[in-house]
Design an enzyme around this catalytic site. Structure first.
Site, short mmCIF file in Angstrom:
data_model
loop_
_atom_site.label_atom_id
_atom_site.label_comp_id
_atom_site.label_asym_id
_atom_site.label_seq_id
_atom_site.Cartn_x
_atom_site.Cartn_y
_atom_site.Cartn_z
N TYR A 279 0.98 -1.31 -0.03
CA TYR A 279 0.11 -0.06 0.01
C TYR A 279 0.90 1.27 0.16
O TYR A 279 1.84 1.30 0.88
CB TYR A 279 -0.77 -0.13 1.18
CG TYR A 279 -1.82 0.95 1.16
CD1 TYR A 279 -2.92 0.95 0.49
CD2 TYR A 279 -1.74 2.21 2.10
CE1 TYR A 279 -3.90 2.09 0.38
CE2 TYR A 279 -2.80 3.04 2.21
CZ TYR A 279 -3.73 3.02 1.27
OH TYR A 279 -4.70 4.30 1.25
N ASN B 207 7.83 -2.05 2.48
CA ASN B 207 7.18 -1.22 2.77
C ASN B 207 6.58 -1.34 4.12
O ASN B 207 5.17 -1.31 4.40
CB ASN B 207 6.06 -1.13 1.77
CG ASN B 207 4.95 0.07 1.88
OD1 ASN B 207 5.46 1.22 2.02
ND2 ASN B 207 3.67 -0.01 1.85
N SER C 136 3.15 -3.11 4.40
CA SER C 136 3.29 -4.54 3.71
C SER C 136 4.63 -4.77 3.25
O SER C 136 5.24 -3.79 2.85
CB SER C 136 2.39 -5.03 2.74
OG SER C 136 0.80 -4.79 3.45
N SER D 31 0.76 -4.88 8.25
CA SER D 31 1.65 -5.03 7.09
C SER D 31 1.30 -6.58 6.44
O SER D 31 1.37 -7.61 7.28
CB SER D 31 2.91 -5.09 7.74
OG SER D 31 3.91 -5.60 6.86
N GLY D 32 0.94 -6.74 5.29
CA GLY D 32 0.55 -8.06 4.66
C GLY D 32 2.08 -8.55 4.16
O GLY D 32 2.74 -7.92 3.43
#
Length: 353
Positions: free
Chosen positions: A126, A198, A233, A271-272
């Site tokens: 994101y 990220n 993520s 966070s994915g």
């Protein structure tokens, strides 16, 4: 600048370019979109066997540390243990046009392959802090351009491709890569890592075992805003030319979090964290309906009790890929005048000394 240029003491022997492209056949391409005040995004394309043989499957598997993210096509990978087609990484709200872009590219390059079903792998992180992520800025044509631009050799890092608008440990982050050479008996193999970084809160940042985040806690406009600490993520792609089974690729992907943890993250809910690993060693039969004698595929693989050096290669290459992303990225201002500062290299070097 890259981590080794700064003199950071990192473990393991790298490949020639210290990149995922050190694995023979792997190509990487970018489309970077920086327009006006609000557009800071892009697309990254990773082709496991290059453009010529993109439809020849690789042995593959994936792992999700935290599913607050997206990677399409994973159910088929879990079902078959195979990956084909270019892998794309972009921002969260651009998965759709990138998915379409892969299909259009395949239809242009090999219509007979597009005549079958296509389930591309598109992953995201994101970038809404710096980028107008709800805008329709990423189009299928940008995904196609990233695939067309893919090449071997040294690749750019930092604020490029899908990593353009990304932040890491509340510094400017983005795209990073690294590789390790593994000696296996008389053979030599390569393990390459690519990250779209990220993730992470500033106070977590750890480099070469030194917790530097708190000492670099000033100039933190990201966490001083309404941004969730540690949000964002991370996508990681592991490539190797060592022969592995699908379950062994899954084991490689499960080692990615250990490399991330060496940089300090504890894994935020926001966070994915999704990871893909593939091996180019066993050339599989392209997925077509059999005509005549169906034949057999044959797999050769490293014994499970000889995997440890490959696990270490994943951990160390992931750690260095994250550091390379941080060190390559420069300060960026984007949407709503928001600023993401670059990691201050001089101060970091002083802390580490």
């Amino acid at each position: 600048m890259r981590a080794r240029e700064l003199g950071l003491r990192l473990r393991g022997r790298t490949g020639r370019h210290n990149a995922i492209t050190d694995v023979a056949g792997v190509e990487v391409g970018y489309t970077t979109l920086i327009e006006g005040d609000d557009v800071r995004t892009g697309v990254t394309a990773i082709l496991p066997r290059g453009k010529a043989d993109f439809d020849v499957p690789c042995i593959a598997e994936w792992f999700s540390l935290n599913g607050n993210g997206e990677m399409t096509g994973t159910t088929l990978i879990r079902e078959t243990g195979q990956l084909r087609l270019p892998v794309l990484i972009t921002n969260t709200h651009a998965v759709g046009p990138c998915h379409r872009g892969v299909i259009e590219w395949v239809a242009r390059e090999k219509p007979r392959v597009a005549a079958q079903w296509l389930l591309p792998v598109v992953a995201e992180t994101y970038d809404g802090y710096l980028n107008d992520t709800n805008g329709a800025h990423v189009q299928a044509s940008h995904a196609i351009a990233a695939i067309d631009a893919a090449c071997s050799g040294p690749i750019a890092e930092g604020s490029v491709g899908g990593g353009t608008g990304m932040n890491c440990y509340a510094f400017k982050g983005g795209s990073g890569t690294s590789s390790r050479v593994v000696e296996y008996g008389r053979d030599i193999y390569t393990v390459g890592a690519f990250v779209q970084a990220n993730f992470g809160a500033r106070n977590e940042l750890t480099i070469c075992g030194v917790p530097v985040g708190e000492a670099l806690g000033d100039d933190n406009p990201i966490e001083e805003s309404d941004w969730k600490s540690g949000a964002g993520s991370v996508i990681a792609v592991i490539a190797t030319d060592a022969p592995f089974l699908p379950g062994q690729c899954a084991a490689l992907a499960r080692r990615v979090p250990m490399g991330l943890a060496r940089t300090g993250t504890t894994g935020s809910h926001f966070s994915g964290d999704i990871f893909l690993a593939f091996s180019t060693a066993n050339v599989q039969t392209p997925s077509v309906y059999p005509v005549g004698d169906p034949g057999y595929d044959h797999l050769r693989h490293v014994p499970w009790n000889r995997m440890d050096d490959f696990f270490a290669a994943v951990v160390y290459s992931i750690e260095e890929a994250v550091l390379n992303a941080l060190l390559a990225a420069e300060t960026m201002t984007g949407r709503l005048g928001r600023r993401s500062p670059a990691l201050p290299k001089d101060r970091l070097a002083a802390l580490l000394s």
